[in-house]
Write a protein that holds these residues in place. Structure first.
Motif, PDB file in Angstrom:
ATOM      1  N   PRO A  36       0.844  -1.192   0.000  1.00 43.99           N
ATOM      2  CA  PRO A  36       0.000   0.000   0.000  1.00 43.99           C
ATOM      3  C   PRO A  36       0.890   1.257   0.000  1.00 43.99           C
ATOM      4  O   PRO A  36       1.891   1.294   0.712  1.00 43.99           O
ATOM      5  CB  PRO A  36      -0.781  -0.080   1.315  1.00 43.99           C
ATOM      6  CG  PRO A  36      -0.483  -1.415   1.898  1.00 43.99           C
ATOM      7  CD  PRO A  36       0.760  -1.921   1.254  1.00 43.99           C
ATOM      8  N   THR A  37       0.517   2.239  -0.779  1.00 43.19           N
ATOM      9  CA  THR A  37       1.298   3.470  -0.808  1.00 43.19           C
ATOM     10  C   THR A  37       1.105   4.231   0.502  1.00 43.19           C
ATOM     11  O   THR A  37       0.190   3.943   1.266  1.00 43.19           O
ATOM     12  CB  THR A  37       0.857   4.384  -1.973  1.00 43.19           C
ATOM     13  OG1 THR A  37      -0.535   4.684  -1.820  1.00 43.19           O
ATOM     14  CG2 THR A  37       1.114   3.723  -3.311  1.00 43.19           C
ATOM     15  N   GLY A  38       1.976   5.200   0.750  1.00 43.66           N
ATOM     16  CA  GLY A  38       1.740   6.073   1.880  1.00 43.66           C
ATOM     17  C   GLY A  38       2.860   6.210   2.879  1.00 43.66           C
ATOM     18  O   GLY A  38       2.781   7.063   3.751  1.00 43.66           O
ATOM     19  N   GLY A  39       3.878   5.407   2.814  1.00 42.36           N
ATOM     20  CA  GLY A  39       4.956   5.522   3.796  1.00 42.36           C
ATOM     21  C   GLY A  39       6.305   5.303   3.146  1.00 42.36           C
ATOM     22  O   GLY A  39       6.435   4.515   2.209  1.00 42.36           O
ATOM     23  N   ARG A  52      -8.934   0.302   3.896  1.00 37.13           N
ATOM     24  CA  ARG A  52     -10.024  -0.625   3.569  1.00 37.13           C
ATOM     25  C   ARG A  52     -10.094  -0.874   2.067  1.00 37.13           C
ATOM     26  O   ARG A  52     -10.244  -2.024   1.624  1.00 37.13           O
ATOM     27  CB  ARG A  52     -11.358  -0.092   4.082  1.00 37.13           C
ATOM     28  CG  ARG A  52     -12.474  -1.122   3.925  1.00 37.13           C
ATOM     29  CD  ARG A  52     -13.806  -0.668   4.487  1.00 37.13           C
ATOM     30  NE  ARG A  52     -13.666  -0.198   5.855  1.00 37.13           N
ATOM     31  CZ  ARG A  52     -14.147   0.958   6.293  1.00 37.13           C
ATOM     32  NH1 ARG A  52     -14.786   1.770   5.496  1.00 37.13           N
ATOM     33  NH2 ARG A  52     -14.007   1.310   7.550  1.00 37.13           N
ATOM     34  N   THR A  53      -9.987   0.177   1.269  1.00 40.79           N
ATOM     35  CA  THR A  53     -10.051  -0.026  -0.180  1.00 40.79           C
ATOM     36  C   THR A  53      -8.754  -0.616  -0.727  1.00 40.79           C
ATOM     37  O   THR A  53      -8.781  -1.256  -1.782  1.00 40.79           O
ATOM     38  CB  THR A  53     -10.463   1.269  -0.921  1.00 40.79           C
ATOM     39  OG1 THR A  53      -9.578   2.336  -0.560  1.00 40.79           O
ATOM     40  CG2 THR A  53     -11.904   1.651  -0.586  1.00 40.79           C
ATOM     41  N   ASN A  54      -7.619  -0.437  -0.023  1.00 36.88           N
ATOM     42  CA  ASN A  54      -6.393  -1.175  -0.385  1.00 36.88           C
ATOM     43  C   ASN A  54      -6.680  -2.672  -0.323  1.00 36.88           C
ATOM     44  O   ASN A  54      -6.281  -3.440  -1.206  1.00 36.88           O
ATOM     45  CB  ASN A  54      -5.240  -0.890   0.573  1.00 36.88           C
ATOM     46  CG  ASN A  54      -4.603   0.467   0.411  1.00 36.88           C
ATOM     47  OD1 ASN A  54      -4.183   1.072   1.384  1.00 36.88           O
ATOM     48  ND2 ASN A  54      -4.502   0.957  -0.804  1.00 36.88           N
ATOM     49  N   ALA A  55      -7.367  -3.090   0.740  1.00 35.34           N
ATOM     50  CA  ALA A  55      -7.692  -4.507   0.923  1.00 35.34           C
ATOM     51  C   ALA A  55      -8.625  -4.998  -0.184  1.00 35.34           C
ATOM     52  O   ALA A  55      -8.430  -6.091  -0.727  1.00 35.34           O
ATOM     53  CB  ALA A  55      -8.304  -4.733   2.298  1.00 35.34           C
ATOM     54  N   GLU A  82      -7.514  -5.731   7.833  1.00 33.06           N
ATOM     55  CA  GLU A  82      -8.424  -5.423   6.727  1.00 33.06           C
ATOM     56  C   GLU A  82      -8.219  -6.411   5.574  1.00 33.06           C
ATOM     57  O   GLU A  82      -9.182  -6.888   4.970  1.00 33.06           O
ATOM     58  CB  GLU A  82      -8.215  -3.993   6.223  1.00 33.06           C
ATOM     59  CG  GLU A  82      -8.605  -2.919   7.205  1.00 33.06           C
ATOM     60  CD  GLU A  82     -10.102  -2.800   7.443  1.00 33.06           C
ATOM     61  OE1 GLU A  82     -10.909  -3.386   6.676  1.00 33.06           O
ATOM     62  OE2 GLU A  82     -10.480  -2.119   8.413  1.00 33.06           O
ATOM     63  N   LEU A  83      -6.973  -6.731   5.286  1.00 32.40           N
ATOM     64  CA  LEU A  83      -6.671  -7.658   4.198  1.00 32.40           C
ATOM     65  C   LEU A  83      -7.198  -9.059   4.519  1.00 32.40           C
ATOM     66  O   LEU A  83      -7.820  -9.706   3.675  1.00 32.40           O
ATOM     67  CB  LEU A  83      -5.165  -7.681   3.950  1.00 32.40           C
ATOM     68  CG  LEU A  83      -4.683  -8.340   2.679  1.00 32.40           C
ATOM     69  CD1 LEU A  83      -5.368  -7.775   1.443  1.00 32.40           C
ATOM     70  CD2 LEU A  83      -3.168  -8.177   2.561  1.00 32.40           C
ATOM     71  N   PRO A 140     -10.000 -14.537   0.800  1.00 33.53           N
ATOM     72  CA  PRO A 140     -10.497 -15.868   1.202  1.00 33.53           C
ATOM     73  C   PRO A 140      -9.598 -16.470   2.285  1.00 33.53           C
ATOM     74  O   PRO A 140      -8.413 -16.137   2.377  1.00 33.53           O
ATOM     75  CB  PRO A 140     -10.395 -16.688  -0.095  1.00 33.53           C
ATOM     76  CG  PRO A 140     -10.243 -15.705  -1.200  1.00 33.53           C
ATOM     77  CD  PRO A 140      -9.639 -14.472  -0.611  1.00 33.53           C
ATOM     78  N   ASP A 141     -10.164 -17.367   3.079  1.00 34.73           N
ATOM     79  CA  ASP A 141      -9.429 -17.980   4.186  1.00 34.73           C
ATOM     80  C   ASP A 141      -8.213 -18.784   3.739  1.00 34.73           C
ATOM     81  O   ASP A 141      -7.293 -18.997   4.514  1.00 34.73           O
ATOM     82  CB  ASP A 141     -10.352 -18.892   5.001  1.00 34.73           C
ATOM     83  CG  ASP A 141     -11.388 -18.102   5.771  1.00 34.73           C
ATOM     84  OD1 ASP A 141     -11.158 -16.902   6.036  1.00 34.73           O
ATOM     85  OD2 ASP A 141     -12.435 -18.684   6.104  1.00 34.73           O
ATOM     86  N   ASN A 142      -8.192 -19.239   2.488  1.00 33.57           N
ATOM     87  CA  ASN A 142      -7.077 -20.067   2.025  1.00 33.57           C
ATOM     88  C   ASN A 142      -5.879 -19.263   1.522  1.00 33.57           C
ATOM     89  O   ASN A 142      -4.909 -19.840   1.035  1.00 33.57           O
ATOM     90  CB  ASN A 142      -7.547 -21.042   0.939  1.00 33.57           C
ATOM     91  CG  ASN A 142      -7.980 -20.325  -0.334  1.00 33.57           C
ATOM     92  OD1 ASN A 142      -8.345 -19.148  -0.318  1.00 33.57           O
ATOM     93  ND2 ASN A 142      -7.962 -21.045  -1.434  1.00 33.57           N
ATOM     94  N   VAL A 143      -5.920 -17.949   1.658  1.00 32.36           N
ATOM     95  CA  VAL A 143      -4.789 -17.112   1.258  1.00 32.36           C
ATOM     96  C   VAL A 143      -3.983 -16.749   2.509  1.00 32.36           C
ATOM     97  O   VAL A 143      -4.518 -16.192   3.462  1.00 32.36           O
ATOM     98  CB  VAL A 143      -5.243 -15.832   0.527  1.00 32.36           C
ATOM     99  CG1 VAL A 143      -4.050 -14.946   0.184  1.00 32.36           C
ATOM    100  CG2 VAL A 143      -6.034 -16.184  -0.728  1.00 32.36           C
ATOM    101  N   THR A 144      -2.711 -17.082   2.479  1.00 33.50           N
ATOM    102  CA  THR A 144      -1.809 -16.805   3.591  1.00 33.50           C
ATOM    103  C   THR A 144      -1.200 -15.416   3.428  1.00 33.50           C
ATOM    104  O   THR A 144      -0.801 -15.045   2.319  1.00 33.50           O
ATOM    105  CB  THR A 144      -0.669 -17.856   3.620  1.00 33.50           C
ATOM    106  OG1 THR A 144      -1.250 -19.143   3.706  1.00 33.50           O
ATOM    107  CG2 THR A 144       0.268 -17.618   4.783  1.00 33.50           C
TER     108      THR A 144
END
Length: 176
Positions: free
Chosen positions: A39-42, A100-103, A133-134, A139-143
């Motif tokens: 995510p951008t911003g830092g 939230r919209t990054n997610a 948020e992500l 989905p639950d299967n994404v690590t």
């Protein structure tokens, strides 16, 4: 009785803030994932994501929350990214405007590619909320591998982010 309850809640809040500020997430050494999301911003976030690509710890990178005015060529020039790497491995996401919209932008990108693992690269003080948020969006299967970029945040930044994290946590219990 009300004063005691209020004092107890205030004590919990302050202890939570102390934990939040003292135990910031740390960088991760190594660890391969399908992709890296930044995510951008830092400061240091994009550089860290590019290092992950360069080290081949991820095949592809999404930079989410890019300003609509930024052109891919400008991004490539600023971060010294070759045209070949831009074509094959970097997606600039222009839809997100906040965490939230990054997610949401990330979840759509991941679904399209059918990825099962992500490295989230964001600033240490932002990591907990961004990962929350992500995780709620994917989905639950994404690590998700959390790879924090160290910073020296001011007290005000920590205070604001702690309150955003609390609000985000409490919001999940409210009806939609």
């Amino acid at each position: 009785m009300i004063a005691r309850v209020g004092a107890f809640v205030l004590l919990l809040y302050l202890l939570g803030f102390l934990w939040f500020a003292a135990a910031l997430p740390q960088p991760v050494a190594g660890g391969k994932t399908d992709a890296v999301v930044v995510p951008t911003g830092g400061p240091g976030r994009i550089d860290r994501g590019l290092a992950v690509l360069r080290d081949r710890d991820a095949r592809e990178m999404l930079v989410t929350g890019v300003d609509r005015e930024v052109k891919p060529r400008e991004f490539a020039e600023e971060y010294r990214v070759s045209a070949a790497t831009m074509r094959c491995c970097i997606t600039l996401g222009f839809a997100a405007v906040d965490t939230r919209t990054n997610a949401s932008e990330t979840a759509a990108w991941v679904e399209k590619r059918n990825y099962k693992s992500l490295r989230l690269v964001t600033t240490d003080w932002h990591m907990r909320r961004a990962a929350r948020e992500l995780a709620r969006t994917l989905p639950d299967n994404v690590t998700i591998l959390r790879d924090a970029v160290p910073s020296r945040p001011r007290l005000g930044v920590l205070f604001l982010e702690y309150n955003k994290l609390l609000a985000s946590t409490l919001a999940q219990f409210l009806p939609e």
